[in-house]
Design an enzyme around this catalytic site. Structure first.
Site, mmCIF file in Angstrom:
data_model
loop_
_atom_site.group_PDB
_atom_site.id
_atom_site.type_symbol
_atom_site.label_atom_id
_atom_site.label_comp_id
_atom_site.label_asym_id
_atom_site.label_seq_id
_atom_site.Cartn_x
_atom_site.Cartn_y
_atom_site.Cartn_z
ATOM 1 N N SER A 188 47.205 -24.209 24.131
ATOM 2 C CA SER A 188 45.776 -24.778 24.268
ATOM 3 C C SER A 188 45.767 -25.472 25.686
ATOM 4 O O SER A 188 44.626 -25.876 26.066
ATOM 5 C CB SER A 188 45.620 -25.995 23.220
ATOM 6 O OG SER A 188 46.521 -26.939 23.147
ATOM 7 N N ASN A 231 50.046 -35.540 17.005
ATOM 8 C CA ASN A 231 48.887 -35.619 16.296
ATOM 9 C C ASN A 231 48.141 -36.722 16.543
ATOM 10 O O ASN A 231 46.698 -36.800 16.822
ATOM 11 C CB ASN A 231 49.359 -35.686 14.795
ATOM 12 C CG ASN A 231 50.240 -34.310 14.575
ATOM 13 O OD1 ASN A 231 49.954 -33.391 15.588
ATOM 14 N ND2 ASN A 231 50.656 -34.372 13.606
ATOM 15 N N THR A 275 -1.787 -25.020 16.076
ATOM 16 C CA THR A 275 -1.068 -24.882 14.805
ATOM 17 C C THR A 275 -0.893 -23.363 14.855
ATOM 18 O O THR A 275 -1.899 -22.751 14.939
ATOM 19 C CB THR A 275 -1.456 -25.760 13.624
ATOM 20 O OG1 THR A 275 -2.912 -25.110 13.453
ATOM 21 C CG2 THR A 275 -1.797 -27.138 13.949
ATOM 22 N N HIS A 276 0.158 -22.892 14.171
ATOM 23 C CA HIS A 276 0.471 -21.583 13.896
ATOM 24 C C HIS A 276 0.216 -20.786 15.220
ATOM 25 O O HIS A 276 -0.178 -19.690 15.154
ATOM 26 C CB HIS A 276 -0.461 -20.988 12.840
ATOM 27 C CG HIS A 276 -0.525 -21.780 11.684
ATOM 28 N ND1 HIS A 276 0.209 -21.754 10.550
ATOM 29 C CD2 HIS A 276 -1.422 -22.834 11.419
ATOM 30 C CE1 HIS A 276 -0.094 -22.528 9.775
ATOM 31 N NE2 HIS A 276 -1.159 -23.415 10.096
ATOM 32 N N SER A 306 12.739 -10.353 39.742
ATOM 33 C CA SER A 306 13.199 -9.141 38.904
ATOM 34 C C SER A 306 13.864 -8.306 39.957
ATOM 35 O O SER A 306 13.384 -8.121 41.058
ATOM 36 C CB SER A 306 12.127 -8.642 38.290
ATOM 37 O OG SER A 306 12.401 -7.082 38.104
ATOM 38 N N LYS A 355 7.371 -10.051 39.763
ATOM 39 C CA LYS A 355 7.827 -10.963 38.745
ATOM 40 C C LYS A 355 8.430 -12.317 39.355
ATOM 41 O O LYS A 355 8.943 -12.470 40.225
ATOM 42 C CB LYS A 355 9.005 -10.210 37.898
ATOM 43 C CG LYS A 355 8.695 -9.184 37.227
ATOM 44 C CD LYS A 355 7.648 -9.586 36.047
ATOM 45 C CE LYS A 355 8.156 -10.092 35.034
ATOM 46 N NZ LYS A 355 8.930 -9.514 34.152
ATOM 47 N N ASN A 408 10.293 -15.049 36.817
ATOM 48 C CA ASN A 408 10.391 -15.204 35.486
ATOM 49 C C ASN A 408 10.980 -16.754 35.497
ATOM 50 O O ASN A 408 11.555 -17.501 36.060
ATOM 51 C CB ASN A 408 11.824 -14.553 35.208
ATOM 52 C CG ASN A 408 11.042 -12.925 35.380
ATOM 53 O OD1 ASN A 408 9.858 -12.607 34.921
ATOM 54 N ND2 ASN A 408 12.138 -11.943 35.478
ATOM 55 N N GLU A 412 13.884 -19.557 29.310
ATOM 56 C CA GLU A 412 14.274 -18.502 28.324
ATOM 57 C C GLU A 412 15.869 -18.962 27.740
ATOM 58 O O GLU A 412 16.282 -19.122 26.535
ATOM 59 C CB GLU A 412 14.464 -17.256 28.866
ATOM 60 C CG GLU A 412 12.969 -16.641 29.135
ATOM 61 C CD GLU A 412 13.081 -15.354 29.936
ATOM 62 O OE1 GLU A 412 13.053 -14.307 29.153
ATOM 63 O OE2 GLU A 412 13.276 -15.323 31.036
ATOM 64 N N TYR A 419 47.360 -33.459 9.522
ATOM 65 C CA TYR A 419 46.922 -32.530 10.619
ATOM 66 C C TYR A 419 47.319 -31.324 10.347
ATOM 67 O O TYR A 419 48.398 -30.907 9.626
ATOM 68 C CB TYR A 419 47.996 -33.238 11.827
ATOM 69 C CG TYR A 419 47.844 -32.333 12.903
ATOM 70 C CD1 TYR A 419 46.647 -32.703 13.956
ATOM 71 C CD2 TYR A 419 48.615 -31.075 13.193
ATOM 72 C CE1 TYR A 419 46.403 -31.545 14.890
ATOM 73 C CE2 TYR A 419 48.266 -30.151 14.258
ATOM 74 C CZ TYR A 419 47.289 -30.546 15.193
ATOM 75 O OH TYR A 419 47.180 -29.680 16.078
ATOM 76 N N GLN A 424 43.164 -27.905 16.214
ATOM 77 C CA GLN A 424 43.415 -27.425 17.802
ATOM 78 C C GLN A 424 41.694 -26.698 18.202
ATOM 79 O O GLN A 424 41.418 -26.778 19.425
ATOM 80 C CB GLN A 424 44.559 -26.481 17.974
ATOM 81 C CG GLN A 424 44.410 -26.287 19.614
ATOM 82 C CD GLN A 424 45.843 -25.576 19.817
ATOM 83 O OE1 GLN A 424 46.926 -26.423 19.918
ATOM 84 N NE2 GLN A 424 45.943 -24.324 20.023
ATOM 85 N N LYS A 453 38.511 -28.144 19.991
ATOM 86 C CA LYS A 453 38.111 -28.695 21.345
ATOM 87 C C LYS A 453 37.264 -27.815 22.043
ATOM 88 O O LYS A 453 36.146 -28.166 23.011
ATOM 89 C CB LYS A 453 39.373 -28.871 22.264
ATOM 90 C CG LYS A 453 40.088 -30.036 21.841
ATOM 91 C CD LYS A 453 41.543 -29.922 22.660
ATOM 92 C CE LYS A 453 42.378 -30.679 21.572
ATOM 93 N NZ LYS A 453 42.334 -30.365 20.159
#
Ligand code: ARG
Length: 476
Positions: A36, A123, A172-173, A294, A300, A302, A307, A334, A339, A342
């Site tokens: 690790s 541990n 709404t919607h 772009s 463009k 963007n 996004e 443990y 591990q 993380k």
């Protein structure tokens, strides 16, 4: 996901810390799969902090002489300096940051270094380092969330101080519903983020427990004092149960949930900004520094930050789901599976913090196209509900009023006349009701507490500022 750009160089030599019981060394296959060190290097400062507390505790209870403790503390200081400078030398058998640091401390301090692990296991050591790391990093995420709250609040105040205050259609919607103030819309997102900060604080409080002294799983036969080391590290309390202490990752799951929900909130903001900056909406223009071009389409501009604020939510939710799946089958105490706590946590912290900063910058520097917003907010269909409420004020049951206005809308649509004319000519409505179509009139009538109009905003501005100040104090 793995951050390999962390301090240190690699050389191949050395023996595993637990070599005593083994005749041969670990295979490359084992090391490659179980290591690790490639990602837990970033716990180095927290591991050293935990070791310092442990050494002070050992000296305090007489398990280490003052001289030995001093030698180990000096060695820990030297390792800290090497790590900070990026010239700590890792060896191939350093399977994680904890073994690497203990190996180096022993190299520097000699025999006293070999006493560092007295009454301690990796541990409880790992569990302690991760709690120290997440205490600091989660507070920094909360601070980044608060900075975004500040940006939203400032832009809301600015929108309210315009004459007239900036209005947008409320949806709404995703269909235009009623006009709302832009400030009200921006403050709505700020409230969600303030709940996120509160959620982090709440989780931090529950996690404010030191696992150090639980040992491998069962505590120690030596007269160690977990309260002492807990206090050294500024934890509110030591663990109550050693098995729980080394196997509990609830706090990681809670953080991952809090981070996922921030990710979801950023995603919703992101989606709106993708829409608002489109030519179809045209409500906002991004600063060049917060937009991308772009490679093929020269025209463009963007909204990539927006996004990705939306796109990264999936991965954050995945990190939470992954950890829960890892935890669900684990017997006490443990297990090496732990591990796996993380990388998702590191990744979610990094992504959410960067996302908060980028979105804050994007919103702080964007230009609102208030003319477009006003045109859309003043579309006559958005006044329909206010006309119905005008009838209610004059005694008509709401359901009936709803039907009357619904018919006006239908007639206006089918005959191609404007709603204003239809309302003015309507026997139950007339010119007084038609006056509700005036610019900002409907919004001005929105009086109820917490409502979207200008009359309710001064109180909301104060409420939000007060809540943000409380969050700021809690982070100090
Ligand atoms: N690197 C491991 C982790 O992060 C520590 C291993 C601890 N204990 C063990 N018995 N192998 O969980």
């Amino acid at each position: 996901m793995v951050d390999r750009d962390l301090p240190g160089r690699e050389v191949a030599d050395g023996a595993a810390l637990w070599h005593g019981r083994f005749e041969s060394g670990p295979s490359r296959d084992l090391m490659d799969f179980t290591e690790s060190i490639s990602f837990d290097r970033r716990l180095w400062a927290d591991d050293i902090e935990g070791s310092r507390a442990h050494v002070q505790m050992l000296a305090h209870v007489g398990l280490m002489s003052a001289g030995d403790a001093e030698a180990v503390m000096l060695a820990l200081g030297a390792v800290h300096a090497e790590m900070a400078a990026g010239d700590f030398v890792f060896v191939a058998t350093d399977e994680d940051i904890h073994t690497a640091i203990e190996r180096r401390v022993t190299q520097i301090a000699g025999e006293p270094g070999a006493r560092l692990h007295t009454g301690r296991s990796r541990n409880d050591q790992v569990a302690t380092a991760l709690r120290l790391w997440s205490r600091r990093e989660m507070r920094s995420v909360a601070a980044a969330a608060l900075s975004l709250v500040d940006v939203l609040a400032a832009r809301a105040d600015e929108a309210d101080s315009a004459e007239p205050p900036v209005a947008v259609p409320g949806y709404t919607h995703l269909q235009r519903a009623q006009p709302v103030l832009l400030s009200h819309h921006l403050r709505a997102h700020a409230w969600a983020l303030l709940r996120d900060i509160d959620r982090i604080q709440d989780a931090l409080e529950r996690a404010d427990v030191s696992p150090l002294g639980a040992g491998a799983l069962a505590g120690s036969s030596l007269p160690i004092d977990p309260s002492f080391s807990a206090a050294q590290m500024g934890f509110a309390a030591p663990f109550a149960n050693s098995l729980d202490a080394v196997s509990d990752r609830d706090h990681v799951a809670e953080y991952l949930f809090a981070l996922s929900l921030i990710g979801v909130h950023l995603s919703r903001i992101g989606e709106e900004w993708v829409l608002w900056t489109s030519e179809e909406f045209g409500f906002a223009v991004l600063d060049d520094a917060y937009a991308t071009g772009s490679s093929m389409l020269p025209q463009k501009k963007n909204a990539d930050i927006a996004e990705l604020a939306r796109g990264k939510a999936g991965r954050l939710i995945g990190n939470l789901a992954g950890l829960l799946a890892t935890l669900k089958g684990l017997p006490l105490a443990y297990n090496r599976d732990l591990q796996e706590d993380k990388e998702p946590l590191f990744d979610s912290v990094d992504q959410v913090r960067r996302g908060l900063v980028a979105v804050a910058g994007m919103i702080a520097t964007a230009r609102f196209v208030t003319t477009k917003m006003h045109d859309a907010a003043n579309a006559e269909s958005l006044v329909a509900t206010d006309i119905a409420e005008w009838l209610v004020e004059r005694g008509m049951p709401f359901r009936e009023a709803h039907a009357v206005v619904g018919k006006v809308v239908r007639d206006a649509l089918s005959s191609g006349t404007s709603m204003v004319q239809a309302v003015a000519a309507h026997p139950q409505l007339g010119p007084e009701a038609a006056a509700l179509f005036g610019e900002g009139v409907a919004l001005g009538r929105r009086l109820s507490p917490g409502a979207a109009g200008p009359r309710a905003q001064p109180a909301q501005r104060v409420l939000l500022a007060t809540a943000a100040e409380a969050a700021r104090r809690s982070l100090m």
